[in-house]
Scaffold this motif. Structure first.
Motif, PDB file in Angstrom:
ATOM      1  N   PHE A   1       0.552  -1.715   0.494  1.00 43.37           N
ATOM      2  CA  PHE A   1       0.347   0.127  -0.474  1.00 43.37           C
ATOM      3  C   PHE A   1       1.070   1.234  -0.104  1.00 43.37           C
ATOM      4  CE2 PHE A   1      -3.219  -3.441   1.793  1.00 43.37           C
ATOM      5  CZ  PHE A   1      -3.997  -2.996   1.247  1.00 43.37           C
ATOM      6  N   LEU A   2       0.797   2.001  -0.533  1.00 43.75           N
ATOM      7  CA  LEU A   2       1.474   3.298  -0.851  1.00 43.75           C
ATOM      8  C   LEU A   2       1.348   3.853   0.599  1.00 43.75           C
ATOM      9  CD1 LEU A   2       2.722   5.579  -2.482  1.00 43.75           C
ATOM     10  CD2 LEU A   2       0.475   6.832  -3.101  1.00 43.75           C
ATOM     11  N   LYS A   3       0.603   4.179   1.283  1.00 47.81           N
ATOM     12  CA  LYS A   3       0.058   4.853   2.363  1.00 47.81           C
ATOM     13  C   LYS A   3       1.038   4.173   3.892  1.00 47.81           C
ATOM     14  CE  LYS A   3      -3.080   1.536   4.454  1.00 47.81           C
ATOM     15  NZ  LYS A   3      -3.993   1.326   5.889  1.00 47.81           N
ATOM     16  N   ASP A   4       1.917   2.513   3.616  1.00 46.11           N
ATOM     17  CA  ASP A   4       2.428   2.459   3.844  1.00 46.11           C
ATOM     18  C   ASP A   4       4.272   2.464   3.154  1.00 46.11           C
ATOM     19  OD1 ASP A   4       0.890   0.403   5.673  1.00 46.11           O
ATOM     20  OD2 ASP A   4       1.124  -0.914   4.644  1.00 46.11           O
ATOM     21  N   LEU A   5       4.142   2.965   2.697  1.00 44.65           N
ATOM     22  CA  LEU A   5       5.565   3.891   2.066  1.00 44.65           C
ATOM     23  C   LEU A   5       5.908   4.594   2.800  1.00 44.65           C
ATOM     24  CD1 LEU A   5       7.708   3.418   0.545  1.00 44.65           C
ATOM     25  CD2 LEU A   5       6.653   4.999  -1.542  1.00 44.65           C
ATOM     26  N   GLU A   6       7.893   4.973   3.210  1.00 43.37           N
ATOM     27  CA  GLU A   6       8.069   5.285   4.061  1.00 43.37           C
ATOM     28  C   GLU A   6       9.237   6.229   3.110  1.00 43.37           C
ATOM     29  OE1 GLU A   6       9.742   3.155   7.591  1.00 43.37           O
ATOM     30  OE2 GLU A   6       7.883   2.928   8.257  1.00 43.37           O
ATOM     31  N   MET A   7      10.273   5.337   2.296  1.00 46.90           N
ATOM     32  CA  MET A   7      11.215   5.988   1.680  1.00 46.90           C
ATOM     33  C   MET A   7      11.700   5.568   0.698  1.00 46.90           C
ATOM     34  SD  MET A   7      14.972   7.656   2.966  1.00 46.90           S
ATOM     35  CE  MET A   7      15.509   6.118   3.531  1.00 46.90           C
ATOM     36  N   ILE A   8      11.710   6.420  -0.791  1.00 47.80           N
ATOM     37  CA  ILE A   8      12.258   5.728  -1.331  1.00 47.80           C
ATOM     38  C   ILE A   8      13.909   6.331  -2.273  1.00 47.80           C
ATOM     39  CG2 ILE A   8      12.021   5.350  -4.322  1.00 47.80           C
ATOM     40  CD1 ILE A   8       9.040   6.193  -4.041  1.00 47.80           C
ATOM     41  N   ASP A   9      14.108   5.250  -1.956  1.00 48.87           N
ATOM     42  CA  ASP A   9      15.995   5.541  -1.966  1.00 48.87           C
ATOM     43  C   ASP A   9      17.111   5.039  -3.494  1.00 48.87           C
ATOM     44  OD1 ASP A   9      18.389   5.877  -1.482  1.00 48.87           O
ATOM     45  OD2 ASP A   9      19.272   4.941   0.310  1.00 48.87           O
ATOM     46  N   GLY A  10      17.139   6.474  -4.422  1.00 47.46           N
ATOM     47  CA  GLY A  10      17.555   6.229  -5.068  1.00 47.46           C
ATOM     48  C   GLY A  10      18.970   5.788  -5.389  1.00 47.46           C
ATOM     49  N   LYS A  11      19.622   5.390  -4.357  1.00 42.15           N
ATOM     50  CA  LYS A  11      20.680   5.131  -3.703  1.00 42.15           C
ATOM     51  C   LYS A  11      21.947   6.018  -4.920  1.00 42.15           C
ATOM     52  CE  LYS A  11      19.983   0.283  -3.650  1.00 42.15           C
ATOM     53  NZ  LYS A  11      20.579  -1.228  -3.616  1.00 42.15           N
TER      54      LYS A  11
ATOM     55  N   ASP B   1      23.467   6.415 -13.014  1.00 40.65           N
ATOM     56  CA  ASP B   1      22.742   6.716 -13.938  1.00 40.65           C
ATOM     57  C   ASP B   1      22.436   4.767 -13.468  1.00 40.65           C
ATOM     58  OD1 ASP B   1      21.057   6.299 -15.606  1.00 40.65           O
ATOM     59  OD2 ASP B   1      22.510   5.456 -17.404  1.00 40.65           O
ATOM     60  N   ASN B   2      22.252   4.734 -12.914  1.00 43.21           N
ATOM     61  CA  ASN B   2      21.645   2.750 -12.781  1.00 43.21           C
ATOM     62  C   ASN B   2      19.906   2.516 -12.219  1.00 43.21           C
ATOM     63  OD1 ASN B   2      20.599   2.618  -9.641  1.00 43.21           O
ATOM     64  ND2 ASN B   2      23.139   4.028  -8.964  1.00 43.21           N
ATOM     65  N   PRO B   3      19.101   1.569 -12.521  1.00 42.70           N
ATOM     66  CA  PRO B   3      18.099   1.290 -12.114  1.00 42.70           C
ATOM     67  C   PRO B   3      18.049   0.687 -10.827  1.00 42.70           C
ATOM     68  CG  PRO B   3      19.332  -0.846 -12.894  1.00 42.70           C
ATOM     69  CD  PRO B   3      20.265   0.316 -13.125  1.00 42.70           C
ATOM     70  N   TYR B   4      18.794   0.943  -9.876  1.00 39.39           N
ATOM     71  CA  TYR B   4      18.573  -0.215  -8.631  1.00 39.39           C
ATOM     72  C   TYR B   4      18.369   1.026  -7.696  1.00 39.39           C
ATOM     73  CZ  TYR B   4      21.271  -3.791 -10.528  1.00 39.39           C
ATOM     74  OH  TYR B   4      21.948  -4.588 -11.637  1.00 39.39           O
ATOM     75  N   PHE B   5      17.128   1.267  -6.762  1.00 40.08           N
ATOM     76  CA  PHE B   5      17.007   1.644  -5.443  1.00 40.08           C
ATOM     77  C   PHE B   5      15.629   0.901  -4.523  1.00 40.08           C
ATOM     78  CE2 PHE B   5      13.306   1.037  -8.686  1.00 40.08           C
ATOM     79  CZ  PHE B   5      12.083   1.130  -8.043  1.00 40.08           C
ATOM     80  N   ASP B   6      15.679   1.538  -3.368  1.00 37.58           N
ATOM     81  CA  ASP B   6      15.286   0.940  -2.227  1.00 37.58           C
ATOM     82  C   ASP B   6      13.940   1.562  -1.654  1.00 37.58           C
ATOM     83  OD1 ASP B   6      17.625  -0.606  -1.994  1.00 37.58           O
ATOM     84  OD2 ASP B   6      18.950   0.926  -0.600  1.00 37.58           O
ATOM     85  N   MET B   7      12.911   0.662  -1.546  1.00 39.94           N
ATOM     86  CA  MET B   7      11.868   1.133  -0.791  1.00 39.94           C
ATOM     87  C   MET B   7      11.634   0.548   0.429  1.00 39.94           C
ATOM     88  SD  MET B   7       9.251   0.509  -4.976  1.00 39.94           S
ATOM     89  CE  MET B   7       7.485   1.225  -3.519  1.00 39.94           C
TER      90      MET B   7
ATOM     91  N   HIS C   1       7.812  -1.212   6.399  1.00 41.69           N
ATOM     92  CA  HIS C   1       8.015  -1.876   7.687  1.00 41.69           C
ATOM     93  C   HIS C   1       9.686  -2.917   7.329  1.00 41.69           C
ATOM     94  CE1 HIS C   1       6.259  -4.835   4.907  1.00 41.69           C
ATOM     95  NE2 HIS C   1       6.810  -5.999   6.339  1.00 41.69           N
ATOM     96  N   LYS C   2       9.820  -3.011   6.701  1.00 42.60           N
ATOM     97  CA  LYS C   2      11.696  -3.211   6.248  1.00 42.60           C
ATOM     98  C   LYS C   2      11.332  -2.560   4.108  1.00 42.60           C
ATOM     99  CE  LYS C   2      11.312  -8.202   3.392  1.00 42.60           C
ATOM    100  NZ  LYS C   2      11.484  -9.228   3.211  1.00 42.60           N
ATOM    101  N   VAL C   3      12.999  -2.852   4.386  1.00 39.81           N
ATOM    102  CA  VAL C   3      13.419  -2.504   3.055  1.00 39.81           C
ATOM    103  C   VAL C   3      13.863  -3.542   1.791  1.00 39.81           C
ATOM    104  CG1 VAL C   3      15.378  -1.467   2.433  1.00 39.81           C
ATOM    105  CG2 VAL C   3      15.234  -1.135   3.971  1.00 39.81           C
ATOM    106  N   TYR C   4      12.889  -2.886   0.824  1.00 43.83           N
ATOM    107  CA  TYR C   4      13.003  -3.930  -0.477  1.00 43.83           C
ATOM    108  C   TYR C   4      14.145  -3.308  -1.597  1.00 43.83           C
ATOM    109  CZ  TYR C   4       8.738  -6.438   1.662  1.00 43.83           C
ATOM    110  OH  TYR C   4       7.956  -6.649   2.359  1.00 43.83           O
ATOM    111  N   ASN C   5      15.229  -4.224  -2.036  1.00 44.31           N
ATOM    112  CA  ASN C   5      15.991  -3.821  -3.013  1.00 44.31           C
ATOM    113  C   ASN C   5      14.753  -3.743  -4.086  1.00 44.31           C
ATOM    114  OD1 ASN C   5      16.899  -4.859  -0.660  1.00 44.31           O
ATOM    115  ND2 ASN C   5      18.701  -3.508  -1.245  1.00 44.31           N
TER     116      ASN C   5
END
Length: 121
Positions: free
Chosen positions: A20-30, A35-41, A44-48
């Motif tokens: 759910f978008l309401k549960d998203l705390e942060m998006i980290d583009g690293k 120029d890379n396609p990796y990021f973290d969402m 309640h835990k971090v998803y690569n």
């Protein structure tokens, strides 16, 4: 999150996980300057996550930001992204920013080429 794979000539997609978008705390583009396609969402835990491309990573972040601004108005952070490509008020804004950026770069390059070839009296 969607899993993608190929079977012979067919491409398959499977929804692996939903949030759910309401549960998203942060998006980290690293790395904003790489120029890379990796990021973290961060939920309640971090998803690569690996996007299809760097352009799709930015498109995804812009979309989440717009959805949040329209529906939730929640304060979540978008870090380590180049603000030039995230903000709607930037000079690169359009409904299809990635194409517009390429077009403007080509326009400026062609202008520079013309100016360098012109003889001044």
């Amino acid at each position: 999150m969607v899993k993608h794979w190929r079977v012979d000539r067919e491409e398959k997609y499977e929804i692996v996980e939903k949030w759910f978008l309401k549960d998203l705390e942060m998006i980290d583009g690293k790395e904003a300057d790489t120029d890379n396609p990796y990021f973290d969402m961060h939920f309640h835990k971090v998803y690569n996550i690996e996007a299809y491309s760097c352009a799709s990573k930015y498109t995804f972040a812009r979309t989440l930001n717009k959805l949040n601004a329209t529906y939730l108005k929640k304060d979540f952070k978008i870090v380590n992204f180049d603000d030039t490509y995230l903000n709607d008020d930037s000079i690169w804004s359009s409904s299809n920013r990635d194409f517009l950026v390429v077009m403007r770069v080509c326009f400026y390059a062609s202008n520079l080429l013309c100016l360098s070839l012109c003889r001044l009296p």
